[in-house]
Design a protein around this motif. Sequence first.
Motif: not given
Length: 306
Positions: A90-91, A93-94, A97
């Motif tokens: 998740e980190e 991807d964050r 992006h």
Amino acid sequence: MPPGIIVPCLWFDDQAEEAARLYTQIFQDGRVTAVSRYPASSDNPSGKPRGSVMTVEFEIAGQGFTALNGGPYFKINPSISFFAQTTSREETDRIFHALADGGTALMPLDAYPWSDRFGWVQDRFGVSWQVMLARDPGGAVIVPCLMFTGAQAGRAGEAMEFYAGVFPDGRVVSTSRYVEGEGPTGWIKHGRFLVAGHLMSAMDNPSEHVMPFTEGLSLQVLCEDQSEVDRYWSALSNGGAEGPCGWLKDKFGLSWQVVPRAMSRWIACDDGAARDRAFQAMLGMKKLDIAALDAALRGSGALGAV
């Protein structure tokens, strides 16, 4: 905590404040630590308005950076990128992006042999980031990566040994080399080395894409005293080229700034006249002379001990 001895410097036209704001919002423990301005009493070589912001110093994930408003003379390219190591998908991807917003994905987010989640992105300011889910979390989060292309391709191994010899506690940590069928046999596919407590990486790129090192992204060496300035200046400029205001290029074409650690306090001090005198004194130097800069700063006697 003060930054380590090596601090990357990002050259922008006039986006230093905007870039620092973005990075300190994206990465953990982000904060601006100092802002300096061009002299209000005279013009400057960059052609920036008098009194406008010259540098923004900031920290992200424990790594110090300087953002410089230097004018439209140099551009940042992917010859130097930054690994941003994460602890969760998740980190990863964050961060990817957020950096890709207005930028360009050089390698899409995907699973690769070296990471289960990796993407390479050039952000809206031209800075390149390799965002990677770390298989072995811990250690540095932000790691500079030097890519040797064109005339410098094949010299990554030599460069790692050289830098490890210049700085204290330097050593090559690991190397992965190309084998037959992958690229030029023996060239560095990926290497890691330590210099003065900083983990860095290097790679040879055998492709036809030539991206030479430029002043657009340099490495500052923060020195405690004149003897350190003299030693690093001599070692790093050997076989390279000396430049103005503490800048030099080493024999691999990589740009360095050899500067006193106190410089950031001097150029950000509240006494505008003293700050302007120090700046004008620096413009006449190649290797920086701490005593001469200190004398220029103290011309009004207003600052006390430095």
